[in-house]
Structures are given as structure tokens and as C-alpha cells.
Design a protein around this motif. Structure first.
Motif: not given
Length: 109
Positions: A1-9, A32-37, A86-95, A100-101
Motif C-alpha cells: 500500500l502506498i498513500p495517495n496524495p490525500q493520505g488514505s489507503s 501525527s495520529k499514531v500516538r492517540a490511536l 483484544k485487538i492486536s495492532y502495529s504501526f510501520k513508518p512509511v515516510n 501503516y496501521f
């Protein structure tokens, strides 16, 4: 997945074996939304089933149908409440702007 110009994918998969479903989602989000999520999911994951039910009913009675204002909506509470897992999750920086969430949860069939 690569973000489109609006940042959604996003991507959604559902796998089934004999006793359960595995739900996987991946979304591109602003870093900037990772920590709150992360804090929101961790808070819901730490709640007991009775706490989740009470939280969910309380928010609905107050008219908070979509978000609690802290980065994680009622949807996460509802997912955990209904699945009992429980929800399992991870975050991986793209740029520098996006990550990626990835979310995974088990649902018994």
C-alpha cells in the motif's frame, strides 16, 4: 500500500478456519495520529468486558456515536465487546508523514 496524495489507503481481509475468523485491516494514517490511536486501543484492550459494556452504553446514551474525542472511536470498543478478544495492532513508518496501521482480531465462529 502506498498513500495517495490525500493520505488514505486501506486493505481489508477476512480469513476463516474451522473455529474462528481472523479480521485484518491495514490503513495508511498520518504519523501525527499514531500516538492517540495507540493510546485509545490500549485503553480499550485494558478494559474488562463489563467495563467495555458500561463505557459503550454510557457513550451511546450521551449521543457519542462515532468518536470519544481521543483518537479512538466507539468502533474499537464495540469490536472488542462483540468478539471478546483484544485487538492486536502495529504501526510501520512509511515516510516522514505516514505510517501503516495494521489491526488484527480473532472472532470465534
Amino acid at each position: 500500500l502506498i498513500p495517495n496524495p490525500q493520505g488514505s489507503s486501506s486493505k481489508f481481509t477476512l480469513e476463516k478456519d474451522q473455529s474462528e475468523y481472523q479480521v485484518h485491516t491495514t490503513n495508511t494514517i498520518r504519523r501525527s495520529k499514531v500516538r492517540a490511536l495507540q493510546q485509545g486501543i490500549d485503553r480499550f484492550n485494558a478494559m474488562t468486558l463489563s467495563e467495555l459494556k458500561r463505557y459503550y452504553r454510557n457513550k451511546l446514551s450521551q449521543g457519542h456515536f462515532h468518536t470519544d474525542g481521543k483518537g479512538a472511536g466507539l468502533g474499537f470498543a464495540d469490536i472488542i465487546r462483540r468478539s471478546g478478544e483484544k485487538i492486536s495492532y502495529s504501526f510501520k513508518p512509511v515516510n516522514k508523514d505516514y505510517s501503516y496501521f495494521s489491526l488484527q482480531i480473532k472472532v470465534l465462529s
